[in-house]
Design a protein around this motif. Sequence first.
Motif, PDB file in Angstrom:
ATOM      1  N   MET A   6     -10.070 -14.602 -12.592  1.00 52.73           N
ATOM      2  CA  MET A   6      -9.266 -14.028 -13.675  1.00 52.73           C
ATOM      3  C   MET A   6     -10.197 -13.483 -14.770  1.00 52.73           C
ATOM      4  O   MET A   6     -11.003 -14.240 -15.309  1.00 52.73           O
ATOM      5  CB  MET A   6      -8.350 -15.116 -14.244  1.00 52.73           C
ATOM      6  N   ASN A   7     -10.092 -12.186 -15.060  1.00 58.58           N
ATOM      7  CA  ASN A   7     -10.971 -11.676 -16.113  1.00 58.58           C
ATOM      8  C   ASN A   7     -10.438 -12.039 -17.495  1.00 58.58           C
ATOM      9  O   ASN A   7      -9.333 -12.576 -17.646  1.00 58.58           O
ATOM     10  CB  ASN A   7     -11.192 -10.163 -15.962  1.00 58.58           C
ATOM     11  N   TYR A  52      -2.223 -14.663 -19.823  1.00 59.91           N
ATOM     12  CA  TYR A  52      -1.812 -15.972 -19.299  1.00 59.91           C
ATOM     13  C   TYR A  52      -1.701 -16.980 -20.439  1.00 59.91           C
ATOM     14  O   TYR A  52      -0.742 -17.739 -20.553  1.00 59.91           O
ATOM     15  CB  TYR A  52      -2.840 -16.437 -18.255  1.00 59.91           C
ATOM     16  N   ASN A  53      -2.705 -16.939 -21.338  1.00 53.68           N
ATOM     17  CA  ASN A  53      -2.736 -17.848 -22.480  1.00 53.68           C
ATOM     18  C   ASN A  53      -1.486 -17.689 -23.350  1.00 53.68           C
ATOM     19  O   ASN A  53      -0.861 -18.669 -23.748  1.00 53.68           O
ATOM     20  CB  ASN A  53      -3.998 -17.556 -23.303  1.00 53.68           C
ATOM     21  N   GLY A  54      -1.110 -16.431 -23.620  1.00 50.95           N
ATOM     22  CA  GLY A  54       0.040 -16.186 -24.496  1.00 50.95           C
ATOM     23  C   GLY A  54       1.358 -16.562 -23.848  1.00 50.95           C
ATOM     24  O   GLY A  54       2.248 -17.092 -24.497  1.00 50.95           O
ATOM     25  N   VAL A  55       1.484 -16.268 -22.546  1.00 48.07           N
ATOM     26  CA  VAL A  55       2.778 -16.492 -21.905  1.00 48.07           C
ATOM     27  C   VAL A  55       2.967 -17.954 -21.532  1.00 48.07           C
ATOM     28  O   VAL A  55       4.037 -18.525 -21.735  1.00 48.07           O
ATOM     29  CB  VAL A  55       2.925 -15.595 -20.653  1.00 48.07           C
ATOM     30  N   ILE A  56       1.928 -18.597 -20.987  1.00 50.47           N
ATOM     31  CA  ILE A  56       2.095 -19.956 -20.466  1.00 50.47           C
ATOM     32  C   ILE A  56       1.419 -20.998 -21.354  1.00 50.47           C
ATOM     33  O   ILE A  56       2.077 -21.857 -21.946  1.00 50.47           O
ATOM     34  CB  ILE A  56       1.497 -20.080 -19.040  1.00 50.47           C
ATOM     35  N   PRO A  94     -11.190  -5.149 -30.863  1.00 49.79           N
ATOM     36  CA  PRO A  94      -9.830  -4.597 -30.858  1.00 49.79           C
ATOM     37  C   PRO A  94      -9.137  -4.663 -29.493  1.00 49.79           C
ATOM     38  O   PRO A  94      -7.948  -4.989 -29.435  1.00 49.79           O
ATOM     39  CB  PRO A  94     -10.035  -3.144 -31.291  1.00 49.79           C
ATOM     40  N   ILE A  95      -9.863  -4.385 -28.393  1.00 47.88           N
ATOM     41  CA  ILE A  95      -9.191  -4.362 -27.088  1.00 47.88           C
ATOM     42  C   ILE A  95      -8.724  -5.761 -26.701  1.00 47.88           C
ATOM     43  O   ILE A  95      -7.581  -5.965 -26.298  1.00 47.88           O
ATOM     44  CB  ILE A  95     -10.144  -3.810 -25.989  1.00 47.88           C
ATOM     45  N   LEU A  96      -9.617  -6.758 -26.878  1.00 46.31           N
ATOM     46  CA  LEU A  96      -9.217  -8.135 -26.566  1.00 46.31           C
ATOM     47  C   LEU A  96      -8.041  -8.565 -27.444  1.00 46.31           C
ATOM     48  O   LEU A  96      -7.118  -9.221 -26.985  1.00 46.31           O
ATOM     49  CB  LEU A  96     -10.399  -9.085 -26.782  1.00 46.31           C
ATOM     50  N   SER A  97      -8.094  -8.175 -28.744  1.00 47.97           N
ATOM     51  CA  SER A  97      -7.013  -8.533 -29.652  1.00 47.97           C
ATOM     52  C   SER A  97      -5.699  -7.910 -29.213  1.00 47.97           C
ATOM     53  O   SER A  97      -4.645  -8.529 -29.326  1.00 47.97           O
ATOM     54  CB  SER A  97      -7.325  -8.079 -31.075  1.00 47.97           C
ATOM     55  N   ALA A  98      -5.776  -6.659 -28.706  1.00 49.96           N
ATOM     56  CA  ALA A  98      -4.557  -6.011 -28.230  1.00 49.96           C
ATOM     57  C   ALA A  98      -3.980  -6.794 -27.059  1.00 49.96           C
ATOM     58  O   ALA A  98      -2.772  -7.025 -26.993  1.00 49.96           O
ATOM     59  CB  ALA A  98      -4.851  -4.576 -27.811  1.00 49.96           C
ATOM     60  N   PHE A  99      -4.852  -7.253 -26.146  1.00 54.70           N
ATOM     61  CA  PHE A  99      -4.358  -8.037 -25.008  1.00 54.70           C
ATOM     62  C   PHE A  99      -3.796  -9.368 -25.481  1.00 54.70           C
ATOM     63  O   PHE A  99      -2.815  -9.871 -24.936  1.00 54.70           O
ATOM     64  CB  PHE A  99      -5.454  -8.235 -23.952  1.00 54.70           C
ATOM     65  N   ASP A 100      -4.423  -9.949 -26.512  1.00 56.71           N
ATOM     66  CA  ASP A 100      -3.890 -11.179 -27.088  1.00 56.71           C
ATOM     67  C   ASP A 100      -2.483 -10.926 -27.624  1.00 56.71           C
ATOM     68  O   ASP A 100      -1.576 -11.731 -27.420  1.00 56.71           O
ATOM     69  CB  ASP A 100      -4.813 -11.648 -28.217  1.00 56.71           C
ATOM     70  N   GLY A 101      -2.323  -9.760 -28.310  1.00 52.30           N
ATOM     71  CA  GLY A 101      -1.000  -9.394 -28.829  1.00 52.30           C
ATOM     72  C   GLY A 101       0.006  -9.222 -27.708  1.00 52.30           C
ATOM     73  O   GLY A 101       1.147  -9.670 -27.816  1.00 52.30           O
ATOM     74  N   ILE A 102      -0.419  -8.579 -26.602  1.00 54.17           N
ATOM     75  CA  ILE A 102       0.498  -8.389 -25.476  1.00 54.17           C
ATOM     76  C   ILE A 102       0.917  -9.749 -24.921  1.00 54.17           C
ATOM     77  O   ILE A 102       2.098 -10.010 -24.696  1.00 54.17           O
ATOM     78  CB  ILE A 102      -0.168  -7.542 -24.359  1.00 54.17           C
ATOM     79  N   GLY A 103      -0.066 -10.650 -24.742  1.00 56.18           N
ATOM     80  CA  GLY A 103       0.232 -11.973 -24.188  1.00 56.18           C
ATOM     81  C   GLY A 103       1.187 -12.750 -25.067  1.00 56.18           C
ATOM     82  O   GLY A 103       2.226 -13.229 -24.623  1.00 56.18           O
ATOM     83  N   GLY A 116       3.071 -11.623 -27.473  1.00 54.35           N
ATOM     84  CA  GLY A 116       4.343 -10.915 -27.593  1.00 54.35           C
ATOM     85  C   GLY A 116       5.220 -11.136 -26.377  1.00 54.35           C
ATOM     86  O   GLY A 116       6.420 -11.376 -26.500  1.00 54.35           O
ATOM     87  N   LEU A 117       4.595 -11.095 -25.183  1.00 54.70           N
ATOM     88  CA  LEU A 117       5.358 -11.343 -23.951  1.00 54.70           C
ATOM     89  C   LEU A 117       5.905 -12.768 -23.943  1.00 54.70           C
ATOM     90  O   LEU A 117       7.064 -12.989 -23.602  1.00 54.70           O
ATOM     91  CB  LEU A 117       4.467 -11.143 -22.723  1.00 54.70           C
ATOM     92  N   GLY A 118       5.053 -13.724 -24.339  1.00 52.98           N
ATOM     93  CA  GLY A 118       5.488 -15.120 -24.383  1.00 52.98           C
ATOM     94  C   GLY A 118       6.680 -15.280 -25.305  1.00 52.98           C
ATOM     95  O   GLY A 118       7.666 -15.955 -24.975  1.00 52.98           O
ATOM     96  N   PHE A 119       6.613 -14.624 -26.469  1.00 54.10           N
ATOM     97  CA  PHE A 119       7.705 -14.685 -27.446  1.00 54.10           C
ATOM     98  C   PHE A 119       8.969 -14.057 -26.866  1.00 54.10           C
ATOM     99  O   PHE A 119      10.054 -14.632 -26.930  1.00 54.10           O
ATOM    100  CB  PHE A 119       7.258 -13.943 -28.714  1.00 54.10           C
ATOM    101  N   THR A 120       8.799 -12.852 -26.254  1.00 57.21           N
ATOM    102  CA  THR A 120       9.951 -12.150 -25.694  1.00 57.21           C
ATOM    103  C   THR A 120      10.615 -12.983 -24.590  1.00 57.21           C
ATOM    104  O   THR A 120      11.846 -13.107 -24.554  1.00 57.21           O
ATOM    105  CB  THR A 120       9.508 -10.796 -25.106  1.00 57.21           C
ATOM    106  N   ILE A 121       9.791 -13.560 -23.706  1.00 55.85           N
ATOM    107  CA  ILE A 121      10.354 -14.344 -22.601  1.00 55.85           C
ATOM    108  C   ILE A 121      11.128 -15.546 -23.142  1.00 55.85           C
ATOM    109  O   ILE A 121      12.269 -15.801 -22.743  1.00 55.85           O
ATOM    110  CB  ILE A 121       9.225 -14.801 -21.645  1.00 55.85           C
ATOM    111  N   ALA A 122      10.520 -16.257 -24.116  1.00 52.19           N
ATOM    112  CA  ALA A 122      11.190 -17.439 -24.660  1.00 52.19           C
ATOM    113  C   ALA A 122      12.509 -17.059 -25.322  1.00 52.19           C
ATOM    114  O   ALA A 122      13.535 -17.721 -25.131  1.00 52.19           O
ATOM    115  CB  ALA A 122      10.276 -18.137 -25.666  1.00 52.19           C
TER     116      ALA A 122
END
Lengths: 226, 192
Positions: free
Chosen positions: A1-2, A9-13, A124-133, A135-141
């Motif tokens: 996993m890169n 994964y961190n944000g969602v799970i 910035p790129i890693l932070s954007a992925f952190d935001g996606i993770g 945000g996805l975790g929040f949306t799913i919940a």
Amino acid sequence: MNKYMERIYNGVIKENPVLVLMLGMCPTLAVTTSATNGFGMGVSTMVVLIVSNMIISALRKLIPGEVRLPAYIVIVASLVTIVELVTQAYIPALYSALGIYIPLIVVNCIILGRAEAYASKSTPILSAFDGIGMGLGFTIALTIAGLIREFLGAGTAFGAQIIPKSIDPIGIFIKAPGAFMVLAFIVAVMNALSIKTRANDMVEGCDGCCATCNKACHEEGKEENK
Amino acid sequence: MKELIMIIVSMALINNVVLSQFLGICSFLGVSKQLKASASLGGAVIFVITIASAVANLLYTFVMVPLHLEYLKTIVFILVIAALVQMVEMFLKKTSPAIYQALGIFLPLITTNCAVLGVALTNVQDEYNFIQSVFAGFGTAVGYTLAICLLAGVRSRIDEEAIPAPFRGAPIVMLSAALMSIAFMGFSGLAL
């Protein structure tokens, strides 16, 4: 996993903002009257979170440490205003359903929390992925909580009738008390499965939900020691 | 006069800020462990929300509307609230150390309390004038204080009960809040 996938994964799970970290409780309880509303709120917050993470991360060397919180708040508030105006113009149904909770994304602990804990220290790129993770975790919940409440309280899922109309749904689940009940049961299930959440620290007082809470609790402790 | 009393009752009981609008949940769950702390936080919230509603209303009516900057209200209000809390804190520290001792540590907590921003924004949405905004802010804060003190009372009893293990801690507190919320729904029957 890169490392980019790891952020998601961190944000969602692993550190799901709602189910594990118990951040952003106000919108979680307020807008989950239906799965659609929960999903809409989740996506609005995700957009703000991704862009604010990127901007804050890009400016992290320019913003002096002492004024970083006001600076973050101005950035987040500007983005929220943009999202608010866009929803009002293009998705008026969602805008009227979410009402005041769209501008209140500004004070959502998740956004300032991620800015402070992650974006101010990463690229910035890693932070954007952190935001996606996150945000996805929040949306799913939010979507799951909305789905449960909508199913029990109105007998529908995303607006489609599931339980036949001849059976009366339990209306209280889409009213205010239902929000507290559903969340209480979700946390109880997590406790029973011994998945560690921050929920129990939260009701103990010093939950560190926001930077300032910690300070208040710390000083209170000092006073007691005197 | 009757209208102003109606605003207070409706904000404090019928549309209770915590139990039906879910604003300020963070401190509602966090601080309600002790009755004394809850009452102090309630006092600080009444103080700040009332002043913030007044200032936000003046700013909106006399600065933002004439300049056609209504769309900036979220940014302006959050900054005004943050600055205001700081100023109130400094002012109290200088002028009345007794109140500062009682409320001081809770003041910074309030900046991030979404109830303050929520009230400022709803006042604008409901097109309240200056007096109405102040009363609406006061009513909301009284409702918050009422809810957090009641929950603190309930929680001091809960601690002594035998509760199934998974429900200990946060879940039972939320279930108590749910029952309180059901009770508060009864107020919507008040004929206004």
